[in-house]
Motif scaffolding. Structure first.
Motif, PDB file in Angstrom:
ATOM      1  N   PHE A 134       0.823  -1.203   0.000  1.00 22.54           N
ATOM      2  CA  PHE A 134       0.000   0.000   0.000  1.00 22.54           C
ATOM      3  C   PHE A 134       0.861   1.258   0.000  1.00 22.54           C
ATOM      4  O   PHE A 134       0.573   2.233  -0.697  1.00 22.54           O
ATOM      5  N   ARG A 135       1.950   1.225   0.774  1.00 19.14           N
ATOM      6  CA  ARG A 135       2.823   2.403   0.852  1.00 19.14           C
ATOM      7  C   ARG A 135       3.454   2.716  -0.494  1.00 19.14           C
ATOM      8  O   ARG A 135       3.465   3.877  -0.933  1.00 19.14           O
ATOM      9  N   ALA A 136       3.990   1.701  -1.160  1.00 17.34           N
ATOM     10  CA  ALA A 136       4.657   1.913  -2.442  1.00 17.34           C
ATOM     11  C   ALA A 136       3.672   2.400  -3.500  1.00 17.34           C
ATOM     12  O   ALA A 136       3.986   3.289  -4.300  1.00 17.34           O
ATOM     13  N   GLN A 137       2.480   1.834  -3.519  1.00 19.15           N
ATOM     14  CA  GLN A 137       1.471   2.273  -4.479  1.00 19.15           C
ATOM     15  C   GLN A 137       1.146   3.742  -4.295  1.00 19.15           C
ATOM     16  O   GLN A 137       1.093   4.518  -5.250  1.00 19.15           O
ATOM     17  N   GLY A 138       0.906   4.131  -3.039  1.00 16.20           N
ATOM     18  CA  GLY A 138       0.566   5.514  -2.767  1.00 16.20           C
ATOM     19  C   GLY A 138       1.684   6.469  -3.138  1.00 16.20           C
ATOM     20  O   GLY A 138       1.440   7.559  -3.677  1.00 16.20           O
ATOM     21  N   PHE A 139       2.917   6.055  -2.874  1.00 15.49           N
ATOM     22  CA  PHE A 139       4.058   6.910  -3.176  1.00 15.49           C
ATOM     23  C   PHE A 139       4.210   7.095  -4.680  1.00 15.49           C
ATOM     24  O   PHE A 139       4.395   8.222  -5.167  1.00 15.49           O
ATOM     25  N   VAL A 140       4.136   6.009  -5.427  1.00  9.81           N
ATOM     26  CA  VAL A 140       4.285   6.081  -6.878  1.00  9.81           C
ATOM     27  C   VAL A 140       3.237   7.002  -7.481  1.00  9.81           C
ATOM     28  O   VAL A 140       3.529   7.835  -8.361  1.00  9.81           O
ATOM     29  N   LYS A 141       2.010   6.911  -7.015  1.00 15.93           N
ATOM     30  CA  LYS A 141       0.929   7.716  -7.578  1.00 15.93           C
ATOM     31  C   LYS A 141       0.996   9.185  -7.172  1.00 15.93           C
ATOM     32  O   LYS A 141       0.287  10.015  -7.740  1.00 15.93           O
ATOM     33  N   SER A 142       1.842   9.506  -6.186  1.00 12.72           N
ATOM     34  CA  SER A 142       1.863  10.873  -5.670  1.00 12.72           C
ATOM     35  C   SER A 142       2.930  11.757  -6.304  1.00 12.72           C
ATOM     36  O   SER A 142       2.908  12.971  -6.140  1.00 12.72           O
ATOM     37  N   VAL A 143       3.886  11.160  -7.041  1.00 13.71           N
ATOM     38  CA  VAL A 143       5.031  11.937  -7.509  1.00 13.71           C
ATOM     39  C   VAL A 143       4.738  12.634  -8.838  1.00 13.71           C
ATOM     40  O   VAL A 143       3.831  12.251  -9.577  1.00 13.71           O
ATOM     41  N   ASP A 144       5.532  13.692  -9.115  1.00 14.83           N
ATOM     42  CA  ASP A 144       5.391  14.399 -10.379  1.00 14.83           C
ATOM     43  C   ASP A 144       6.653  14.310 -11.235  1.00 14.83           C
ATOM     44  O   ASP A 144       6.759  14.987 -12.257  1.00 14.83           O
ATOM     45  N   SER A 145       7.610  13.482 -10.814  1.00 12.47           N
ATOM     46  CA  SER A 145       8.801  13.270 -11.637  1.00 12.47           C
ATOM     47  C   SER A 145       9.560  12.043 -11.142  1.00 12.47           C
ATOM     48  O   SER A 145       9.362  11.594 -10.009  1.00 12.47           O
ATOM     49  N   ARG A 154      12.798   8.238  -1.114  1.00 11.01           N
ATOM     50  CA  ARG A 154      13.136   7.768  -2.455  1.00 11.01           C
ATOM     51  C   ARG A 154      12.917   6.265  -2.564  1.00 11.01           C
ATOM     52  O   ARG A 154      13.147   5.517  -1.625  1.00 11.01           O
ATOM     53  N   LEU A 155      12.481   5.869  -3.743  1.00 13.30           N
ATOM     54  CA  LEU A 155      12.170   4.469  -4.019  1.00 13.30           C
ATOM     55  C   LEU A 155      12.898   4.047  -5.285  1.00 13.30           C
ATOM     56  O   LEU A 155      12.810   4.714  -6.321  1.00 13.30           O
ATOM     57  N   LYS A 156      13.634   2.934  -5.199  1.00 15.67           N
ATOM     58  CA  LYS A 156      14.348   2.396  -6.355  1.00 15.67           C
ATOM     59  C   LYS A 156      13.567   1.199  -6.902  1.00 15.67           C
ATOM     60  O   LYS A 156      13.153   0.325  -6.140  1.00 15.67           O
ATOM     61  N   ILE A 157      13.371   1.183  -8.211  1.00 17.76           N
ATOM     62  CA  ILE A 157      12.542   0.149  -8.840  1.00 17.76           C
ATOM     63  C   ILE A 157      13.313  -0.503  -9.989  1.00 17.76           C
ATOM     64  O   ILE A 157      13.883   0.183 -10.839  1.00 17.76           O
ATOM     65  N   TYR A 158      13.337  -1.823 -10.012  1.00 19.22           N
ATOM     66  CA  TYR A 158      13.834  -2.591 -11.147  1.00 19.22           C
ATOM     67  C   TYR A 158      12.641  -3.184 -11.892  1.00 19.22           C
ATOM     68  O   TYR A 158      11.671  -3.636 -11.265  1.00 19.22           O
ATOM     69  N   GLY A 159      12.716  -3.200 -13.221  1.00 15.09           N
ATOM     70  CA  GLY A 159      11.622  -3.794 -13.966  1.00 15.09           C
ATOM     71  C   GLY A 159      11.993  -4.057 -15.410  1.00 15.09           C
ATOM     72  O   GLY A 159      13.142  -3.832 -15.839  1.00 15.09           O
ATOM     73  N   ARG A 160      11.015  -4.523 -16.147  1.00 14.01           N
ATOM     74  CA  ARG A 160      11.164  -4.740 -17.590  1.00 14.01           C
ATOM     75  C   ARG A 160      10.087  -3.924 -18.289  1.00 14.01           C
ATOM     76  O   ARG A 160       8.906  -4.042 -17.955  1.00 14.01           O
ATOM     77  N   ALA A 161      10.514  -3.087 -19.227  1.00 10.37           N
ATOM     78  CA  ALA A 161       9.606  -2.137 -19.856  1.00 10.37           C
ATOM     79  C   ALA A 161       9.088  -2.648 -21.195  1.00 10.37           C
ATOM     80  O   ALA A 161       9.803  -3.315 -21.956  1.00 10.37           O
ATOM     81  N   HIS A 162       7.848  -2.309 -21.452  1.00  8.94           N
ATOM     82  CA  HIS A 162       7.207  -2.639 -22.734  1.00  8.94           C
ATOM     83  C   HIS A 162       6.710  -1.338 -23.362  1.00  8.94           C
ATOM     84  O   HIS A 162       5.965  -0.584 -22.724  1.00  8.94           O
TER      85      HIS A 162
END
Length: 216
Positions: free
Chosen positions: A43-54, A121-129
């Motif tokens: 829940f914390r990560a979701q809220g943080f991601v949706k709150s940023v502007d950059s 700050r949150l660091k994210i690893y992923g695979r982009a499409h």
């Protein structure tokens, strides 16, 4: 806590340095446990991601050079599309297409999401499409929606990231910075008790004037 981030980020050389500095028990020791696979946002990560502007994102050129790019937009332009999926509309830039070219060769991506006022700050690893507009116009329209309405910039594609792992970073050495929106919010909150006192004193003055008027 999932071990996925450790299995992606900690190379043997990094682990050796952790051993020499004493931080191995906190970090590298997670490699002794099985890789638990892709992590899901809490829940914390979701809220943080949706709150940023950059945010900043990094890809790798075919020759192995890292390439870091800044992306920004209205607050909420980075969308949570699922437990481990995020996405955003690819807004027009300088037309170099370095990130898109890198992703055609290697879809690994890293996002660095930071909120300066809270020093988070949150660091994210992923695979982009990369999904062109005509391939899924409904998705692009969804990603153009923000809390204030619809972004008017002409986006040509969507970028969806399947999250592999994420990790919260410490707040050390982050200098707090505040944008106009945050400053306006803070000033409005600061004014509330002052305005309440002004209103109280104004009412008191009016009451005293009324009493004096009756005594004349």
């Amino acid at each position: 806590m999932s071990t996925r981030y450790a299995h992606i980020a900690f190379s043997p050389a990094a682990v050796e340095r952790q051993r020499s500095t004493g931080s191995f028990t906190v970090y590298g020791s997670k490699l002794d446990q099985p890789d638990e696979g892709p992590m899901e946002f809490d829940f914390r990560a979701q809220g943080f991601v949706k709150s940023v502007d950059s945010f900043f994102m990094s890809t790798v050129t075919p020759d192995g050079w890292p390439y870091v790019q800044h992306r920004g937009g209205p607050r909420g332009f980075l969308h949570v599309l699922g437990p481990n999926r995020i996405g955003f509309a690819d807004l027009p830039g300088n037309q170099q297409f370095v990130t898109l070219g890198n992703l055609e060769e290697n879809n690994r991506i890293s996002l660095f999401v930071i909120d300066y006022p809270t020093r988070t700050r949150l660091k994210i690893y992923g695979r982009a499409h990369v999904i062109e507009a005509d391939e899924d116009p409904e998705l692009l329209q969804q990603l153009l929606q923000v809390p204030g309405g619809t972004m008017t910039a002409k986006a040509q594609r969507s970028i969806v990231v399947e999250v592999e792992a994420f990790d919260w970073n410490c707040s050390r050495n982050i200098t707090p910075r505040f944008d106009k929106e945050r400053m306006d919010e803070s000033l409005a909150l600061a004014r509330q008790p002052l305005q309440a006192e002004v209103d109280r004193l104004t009412a008191e003055v009016e009451e005293l004037r009324a009493r004096l008027s009756k005594n004349e």
